[in-house]
Structures are given as C-alpha cells and as structure tokens.
Motif scaffolding. Structure first.
Motif, mmCIF file in Angstrom:
data_model
loop_
_atom_site.group_PDB
_atom_site.id
_atom_site.type_symbol
_atom_site.label_atom_id
_atom_site.label_comp_id
_atom_site.label_asym_id
_atom_site.label_seq_id
_atom_site.Cartn_x
_atom_site.Cartn_y
_atom_site.Cartn_z
ATOM 1 N N THR A 155 -2.536 5.646 -1.381
ATOM 2 C CA THR A 155 -1.105 5.454 -1.640
ATOM 3 C C THR A 155 -0.630 4.075 -1.169
ATOM 4 O O THR A 155 -0.928 3.661 -0.055
ATOM 5 N N LEU A 156 0.095 3.428 -2.062
ATOM 6 C CA LEU A 156 0.774 2.181 -1.698
ATOM 7 C C LEU A 156 2.244 2.531 -1.490
ATOM 8 O O LEU A 156 2.899 3.031 -2.406
ATOM 9 N N VAL A 157 2.737 2.306 -0.284
ATOM 10 C CA VAL A 157 4.158 2.567 -0.013
ATOM 11 C C VAL A 157 4.893 1.229 -0.034
ATOM 12 O O VAL A 157 4.513 0.291 0.678
ATOM 13 N N GLY A 193 -7.702 -0.295 -6.565
ATOM 14 C CA GLY A 193 -8.052 1.084 -6.921
ATOM 15 C C GLY A 193 -7.177 2.118 -6.232
ATOM 16 O O GLY A 193 -7.646 3.196 -5.871
ATOM 17 N N ILE A 194 -5.900 1.800 -6.058
ATOM 18 C CA ILE A 194 -4.965 2.752 -5.433
ATOM 19 C C ILE A 194 -4.303 3.566 -6.551
ATOM 20 O O ILE A 194 -3.846 3.021 -7.553
ATOM 21 N N LYS A 195 -4.249 4.878 -6.360
ATOM 22 C CA LYS A 195 -3.820 5.765 -7.457
ATOM 23 C C LYS A 195 -2.302 5.916 -7.580
ATOM 24 O O LYS A 195 -1.782 6.221 -8.634
ATOM 25 N N LYS A 196 -1.607 5.745 -6.447
ATOM 26 C CA LYS A 196 -0.189 6.125 -6.453
ATOM 27 C C LYS A 196 0.634 5.115 -5.657
ATOM 28 O O LYS A 196 0.172 4.620 -4.625
ATOM 29 N N ALA A 197 1.839 4.830 -6.141
ATOM 30 C CA ALA A 197 2.747 3.965 -5.363
ATOM 31 C C ALA A 197 4.099 4.656 -5.235
ATOM 32 O O ALA A 197 4.572 5.293 -6.176
ATOM 33 N N ILE A 198 4.685 4.539 -4.063
ATOM 34 C CA ILE A 198 6.012 5.136 -3.833
ATOM 35 C C ILE A 198 6.924 4.034 -3.281
ATOM 36 O O ILE A 198 6.585 3.385 -2.291
ATOM 37 N N LEU A 253 -3.235 3.105 12.578
ATOM 38 C CA LEU A 253 -2.578 2.267 11.583
ATOM 39 C C LEU A 253 -2.327 3.068 10.306
ATOM 40 O O LEU A 253 -2.974 4.105 10.082
ATOM 41 N N PRO A 254 -1.421 2.569 9.435
ATOM 42 C CA PRO A 254 -1.195 3.269 8.158
ATOM 43 C C PRO A 254 -2.493 3.561 7.392
ATOM 44 O O PRO A 254 -2.637 4.617 6.795
ATOM 45 N N VAL A 259 -2.822 4.926 3.712
ATOM 46 C CA VAL A 259 -1.645 4.244 3.159
ATOM 47 C C VAL A 259 -1.670 2.748 3.482
ATOM 48 O O VAL A 259 -2.111 2.332 4.554
ATOM 49 N N ILE A 260 -1.213 1.956 2.520
ATOM 50 C CA ILE A 260 -0.878 0.556 2.799
ATOM 51 C C ILE A 260 0.621 0.421 2.528
ATOM 52 O O ILE A 260 1.114 0.932 1.518
ATOM 53 N N VAL A 261 1.330 -0.238 3.443
ATOM 54 C CA VAL A 261 2.777 -0.437 3.264
ATOM 55 C C VAL A 261 3.044 -1.911 2.985
ATOM 56 O O VAL A 261 2.536 -2.781 3.697
ATOM 57 N N MET A 262 3.808 -2.181 1.947
ATOM 58 C CA MET A 262 4.189 -3.571 1.662
ATOM 59 C C MET A 262 5.686 -3.659 1.401
ATOM 60 O O MET A 262 6.267 -2.776 0.769
#
Ligand code: SF4
Ligand code: SF4
Length: 439
Positions: A155-157, A193-198, A253-254, A259-262
């Motif tokens: 997940t990319l947040v 290759g991240i499947k989802k972003a919120i 860490l996330p 998760v990666i947060v940007m």
C-alpha cells in the motif's frame, strides 16, 4: 469508496486556513540565494562549487556519498560569492553556498527528463532529483522507496492530511496540480509493484477531496479517504492507522506494516520531474500569521532569504515577535530573517506580540489530559518530570524516544507546562547518555 477515519488521541486545534483560497503566486529571483548543504534528515552534503564559480539552474552544487542524504542543486544561474558556515533555520551553523544570481536563469545542460524503465532506475532518478519529503520532514525519498527485499509493500499512502493550523501548501497542490498527483501515484505504483494507493485528506479540505475523487473515480487501485480534522492526523503512524487500520509498533517503520507514505507534493514532484528533468529547486510556501500584511501561497526558489519572502508578501503590518518555519505545532522558531527557504519549508509564519505570548508554567495538577492526548500512548507528565531531573533510566522506562514531538500534550495542558520542549531535551539527554556508552 470514501470513509471518514481518524486515530486515537491528538488535539482539536483551530484551523486558521486563511490562505486556502490563495492561488499560488510565483516570486522572482532574489538578489542573493543562500543554499545550506543540509536540506534533509541525514548526512549533510559536501559543496561541489567554490567561490568564483559560475553555476546554472538545476546544477548539482552539493552531494554526499552517504545513502541517507540527497544532492542539492542551484536554483539560479549566477556566481558563487561565498562558501562558508552560515546560520541554518534549525538555529546552528551549516556549510552554505551563497550565489549572486545573474538574472538569466540559464538552465544546466544536465537537466533533461530521466529514463525510468524499472524500480532501480526510478529510485536512482529520484535520488538525482534531490527529492526529500516535502511535507516538512525532509527524509530523502529514494531511501523511503528502497525497502529491503524482505519488506513487502502492498500500500502506498498519500498524505494530504495537512493537519497543522495555517498551512495550505498541500491543499493548493491538490487543487492546482491534481493530475500530477495521480500520475505520480501511478508511476510509483507501477515501478515498485504496489497494488493499492490511498490518499488521506482531512475533511476541512472539501474542494481537494472533490477534485481527487473526481479524478480517481474510474479506477479501483487509488482511493480517497476523508479523515476527521484532528491534529496530528498527518503524522505517518497516525495516518497509516486512520486509512488502513494497521498499527506501526514502537521503534518500527511504515514498511514493517507493508506501507510507504508520501506527501502529496512529493508524489506530484515525481511526475513533474520525469517530464522535465528539473530537480528540486523551488517550493510552495504558505506565508501567514497576524504580523503578515498579505498572507499568501508563494512559489519560492530554494535558498531565498526569509526576509525577501516576507517582503514579497507586503512586509510586516506589526512588529513580528515570533517567526516560525513550519506550523505553530511543530515549526521551528527563527531568530533571524537571514536564513533561507530550504526543501522542507512548507510555511513561514510571523505573529505579533499578542499572538506569540506564552503563558507561564504552573504546577502539574495530574489531570491526565496530556496522557489522553498523546497519540503515541506516552505519559508526557512523567517524561517531563524525569527530564527536568535528568533521570536517564526513567526516561528510557517511559519511552521518551518514541515521542514524535507533535506538541499535542503541551497544547492541551491546563498548567501550560512546556512538555514537548522538555521531551526534546529528554531525547538529547538519552542521545548523550548513549554516546557515552552508558545506556
Ligand atoms: S496535562 Fe499538564 S497538568 Fe495535566 S497531567 Fe499533563 S502535565 Fe499535568
Ligand atoms: S509526548 Fe510527544 S507524541 Fe505524545 S503528545 Fe507529547 S509531543 Fe506528542
């Protein structure tokens, strides 16, 4: 799908988003540019230019071999007039490159769109762009996007919370450059290759929510989550919990929870950079506060002296008694207007005497409000007590190092105790003790 989420703890701070409707205005080239060789969390850069050199826009003028660092570029064309230790916005001296612009803004020949066909090339390009977290933290983005192979990121947040009062620079990005945000999200998702972003946005930004929902409505990989307006909703751990329900354990860490947060500005920059190849040389800064004549959102060249930015906004209408880089909750007080805008500057606030007065501390009444407000489940009153006494063992016991310095505890304390300040001191005490090899 839209839901309305939040986290436990925090404080209901007033918004004062006075500049929300202020479209970004561009400030020109100032008479001098001051570029510190530290614009991020991590190792400072070594200057790659010397007095008398000529430089062009986008030229690398500082770099480091350390992984946790990001190169620094010239925001102007002109002549280097000084390379020396100068005052940094953090209140200490840092090696700084001072440039006299020639006004031509000639772009350096290395500035061209990078070719990125895989994650390795993307991460290398992002390092070369000098990108660091633009929400205020300043952590190098190429490091954030390089989790070890055993950490599976699903997940990319994307952080559009912007929970600090006064600041509207992320809000303006979501309104003015929403296409770039979505394109940046798609680039990062595809190449890593991240499947989802919120995208998490506080509910006091209805226009941004509307804009981003509209632009994402035909896809199912990117969703928008409306967050309750509650400080510090934009802190990474709080945001992750609010939008995914995952808890990042203390000391983790996330990436440990996939998760990666940007920040919205960081992700938007990636899209723009891949199109133009222009590295990070400018920044949108919210300029506001009771002492500022014309509160505005200003696009500023990195290295522009604070004095020039305030003058561009009409100067001061009353004597500024407190100047902050960043918001009132987590910003850093400036005692000179000779420091300059750096990569992670998202706001410059100036307050008159009435608005900058701090009430005197009184004794703790053990009401527990600071404990309820702490989003990290700490006991600020005890950390405060043991910090004042210098009790290292107790500071460890009360997990002082887990404090994210959000200031919620100080904000809610009826006795006006300087809790976050003493916790910062506690962390310094712990660092000192560790350096001595004791703890
Ligand atoms: S909020 Fe202030 S007065 Fe209340 S327990 Fe915490 S430090 Fe003491
Ligand atoms: S102890 Fe730290 S994390 Fe907890 S409320 Fe205070 S400043 Fe925020």
């Amino acid at each position: 799908m839209i839901k309305r989420s939040t986290f436990k703890g925090g404080a209901a701070v007033p918004h004062y988003k006075n500049t929300a409707e202020c479209e970004t205005v561009k400030m020109g080239v100032p008479e001098k540019i001051i570029i510190p060789m530290l614009q991020h969390i991590g190792a400072p850069c070594d200057p790659l230019v010397k007095k008398g050199d000529t430089v062009k826009v986008g030229q690398i003028i500082g770099d480091s071999k350390s992984f946790i660092s990001a190169p620094i570029h010239s925001s102007v064309s002109g002549t280097v007039v000084n390379v020396a230790p100068m005052l940094y916005p953090g209140g200490f001296n840092v090696t700084t490159v001072e440039i006299k612009p020639d006004g031509n803004q000639e772009v350096h020949e290395d500035v061209k769109p990078p070719v990125c066909n895989d994650s390795k090339q993307l991460i290398e390009a992002i390092r070369k762009s000098g990108l660091v977290g633009l929400g205020g933290a300043g952590f190098p983005t190429h490091v954030k996007l390089s989790p070890p192979p055993d950490k599976l990121i699903d997940t990319l947040v994307v952080n559009g919370a912007e929970c600090e009062p006064f600041i509207t620079s992320d809000y303006r990005e979501m309104i003015e450059n929403s296409e770039n945000i979505i394109s940046g999200i798609n680039i990062v998702m595809n190449l890593l290759g991240i499947k989802k972003a919120i995208i998490g946005i506080e509910d006091n930004k209805p226009e941004a929510i509307k804009e981003l929902i509209n632009i994402t409505k035909n896809g199912d990989q990117i969703s928008v989550v409306k967050l309750k307006s509650r400080y510090p909703q934009g802190a990474e751990k709080m945001l992750i919990y609010a939008v995914t329900g995952r808890k990042v354990p203390p000391g983790k860490l996330p990436m440990d929870v996939g998760v990666i947060v940007m920040n919205v500005n960081s992700i938007s920059f990636i899209s723009e950079y891949l199109k133009t190849g222009m590295p990070l040389i400018k920044k949108r800064v919210t300029v506001d506060g009771s002492a500022v004549r014309n509160p505005s959102n200003v696009e500023v060249l990195i290295g522009t002296p604070l004095r020039d930015v305030f003058e561009f906004c009409g100067g001061f209408k009353s004597v500024p008694h407190k100047i902050l880089m960043g918001g009132p909750m987590m910003g850093v007080a400036q005692y000179s207007l000779d420091t300059s805008v750096v990569k992670h500057t998202n706001a410059l606030l100036a307050f008159d005497r009435v608005d900058s007065q701090m009430e005197p501390e009184s004794a703790c009444i053990r009401c527990g409000r600071c404990v309820s407000a702490c989003p990290m489940n700490l006991m600020p009153l005890f950390i405060n007590l043991h910090s004042l006494k210098g009790n290292i063992d107790e500071l460890i016991k009360y997990h002082a190092n887990d404090c994210i310095e959000c200031g919620s505890c100080s904000y809610v304390c009826p006795s006006k105790r300087h809790l976050v300040q003493s916790i910062r001191l506690a962390k310094a005490q712990l660092k000192q003790a560790a350096a001595k090899g004791g703890k």
